[in-house]
Design an enzyme around this catalytic site. Sequence first.
Site, PDB file in Angstrom:
ATOM      1  N   LEU A 101       0.749  -1.328   0.223  1.00  0.00           N
ATOM      2  CA  LEU A 101       0.027  -0.061  -0.051  1.00  0.00           C
ATOM      3  C   LEU A 101       0.872   1.094  -0.141  1.00  0.00           C
ATOM      4  O   LEU A 101       0.513   2.189   0.838  1.00  0.00           O
ATOM      5  CB  LEU A 101      -0.922   0.087   1.198  1.00  0.00           C
ATOM      6  CG  LEU A 101      -2.168  -0.944   1.145  1.00  0.00           C
ATOM      7  CD1 LEU A 101      -2.867  -0.613   2.351  1.00  0.00           C
ATOM      8  CD2 LEU A 101      -2.941  -0.709  -0.037  1.00  0.00           C
ATOM      9  N   CYS A 102       1.739   1.287  -0.862  1.00  0.00           N
ATOM     10  CA  CYS A 102       2.619   2.454  -1.105  1.00  0.00           C
ATOM     11  C   CYS A 102       2.992   2.805  -2.436  1.00  0.00           C
ATOM     12  O   CYS A 102       4.005   3.199  -2.742  1.00  0.00           O
ATOM     13  CB  CYS A 102       3.981   2.407  -0.078  1.00  0.00           C
ATOM     14  SG  CYS A 102       4.702   0.972  -0.095  1.00  0.00           S
ATOM     15  N   GLY A 103       1.997   2.575  -3.224  1.00  0.00           N
ATOM     16  CA  GLY A 103       2.026   3.137  -4.594  1.00  0.00           C
ATOM     17  C   GLY A 103       3.299   2.302  -5.265  1.00  0.00           C
ATOM     18  O   GLY A 103       3.080   0.922  -5.042  1.00  0.00           O
TER      19      GLY A 103
END
Lengths: 291, 134
Positions: free
Chosen positions: A87-89
């Site tokens: 969940l960090c691009g």
Amino acid sequence: MANLKDIRSRIGSVKNTQQITRAMKMVSAAKLRRAQNNIVNLRPYAKELLKVIADISITQRVSHPLLNPVADPKNVLLVVITSDRGLCGGFNANINRFAMNYYKENQSKYETMDLLCVGRKAGEFFKKRGVTPKKTILNLAREISYDLAADVANDLMEHFTEGHYDSIYLIYNEFKSAISQEVVCERLLPIEVKEAHLNDEILASPDLIFEPAPEKIIEDLLVKHFSIQVYRCLSESVAAEHGARMAAMENATKNAGEMISNLTLTYNKMRQAAITTELIEITSGAEALNG
Amino acid sequence: MFTLNLVTPEKKMVTDQEVEEVIAPGSEGQMDIFPGHAPLVGTMMTGVLKYRLKDSSTYTPVVVSWGYIAVHPDGVSILAETAESVEEIDRKRAEEAAEKARKNLVDPYIDGDQIEKFQRKLNRANARLDALNN
């Protein structure tokens, strides 16, 4: 076409998601600030240390195995730093893609090329693609401290001094700003010193005292410098991770907002349509009775 | 002007403080540095660093672990791996750490690496207690 109840529950779930992404964004923002401070505090120390090493090694003509570049490296260790969580691009995807390309391009040049992964994401990525990392270090980035970094550095150093590898490269995300990070590949060992650092006048003084001997000082300094480099790269990566997560969560929150307004619009349209149909039914029913 | 600068990877501990005396735990023995000291570069071991500000008679102790020290004509600059002021030290923790390290060191089955590790821990705990007792 979905019915009203479906849309209502859909809106509810999107709202929940939005709340989570918003919270994650704020958590990342706070963590980012701390990580950023870390880097800023570290810089003067790291800079000074490298300066001193360069000054002493050049003015005193001290050579050291850690300083000598090998003309033709045979055994190379590639250290890839990613995060443990997603969940960090594109944070992890970028670094993994870069590392994979680098690995494929340079594999044939050396006799052996091993991987050491920091963070769960790199470990899983390479295992899935049939390249088993020599070692995967987990849970490092969560609570990054100098002591932890020094342990990793000692490990790497041992590999180098015992002759398992003659070059160690590190691939990590460099922290540029809160919203941008760049994948960089740096050579950690052997250490490179440039003459350009030289600017300390006391070393030119004829009655300079060394305590202990310059060779010993250089040895100590190089070991510390190496730990500091590892610590710096890890800190950069942590800051970059939080930055990337913050940006990704910001986008997710915005998208969720858009989705909610679209769904609300559809919901209202359908509700109105239902009311209209009902009214028509009632009036036409009444008409029929009157007629 | 004779100033002291003390930098660690985590913070800048002392920045451009005008001092009259610096006592550092040099790796070859304790060093007492006054203004006018000959230029020197050296390393420090774990111990208590003390400095006295200009026009003051009290020493401020700082616990440092490994560090690099350079004496210039106009001051002392120190790069320490860690540095703690007295306020940051927890006496109970230091005592416990010293006790634990001492106990581990007498264990006949530990190997060389571990001896070194516990010795380091013991030195650090002792330095902390030294700083508190002064």
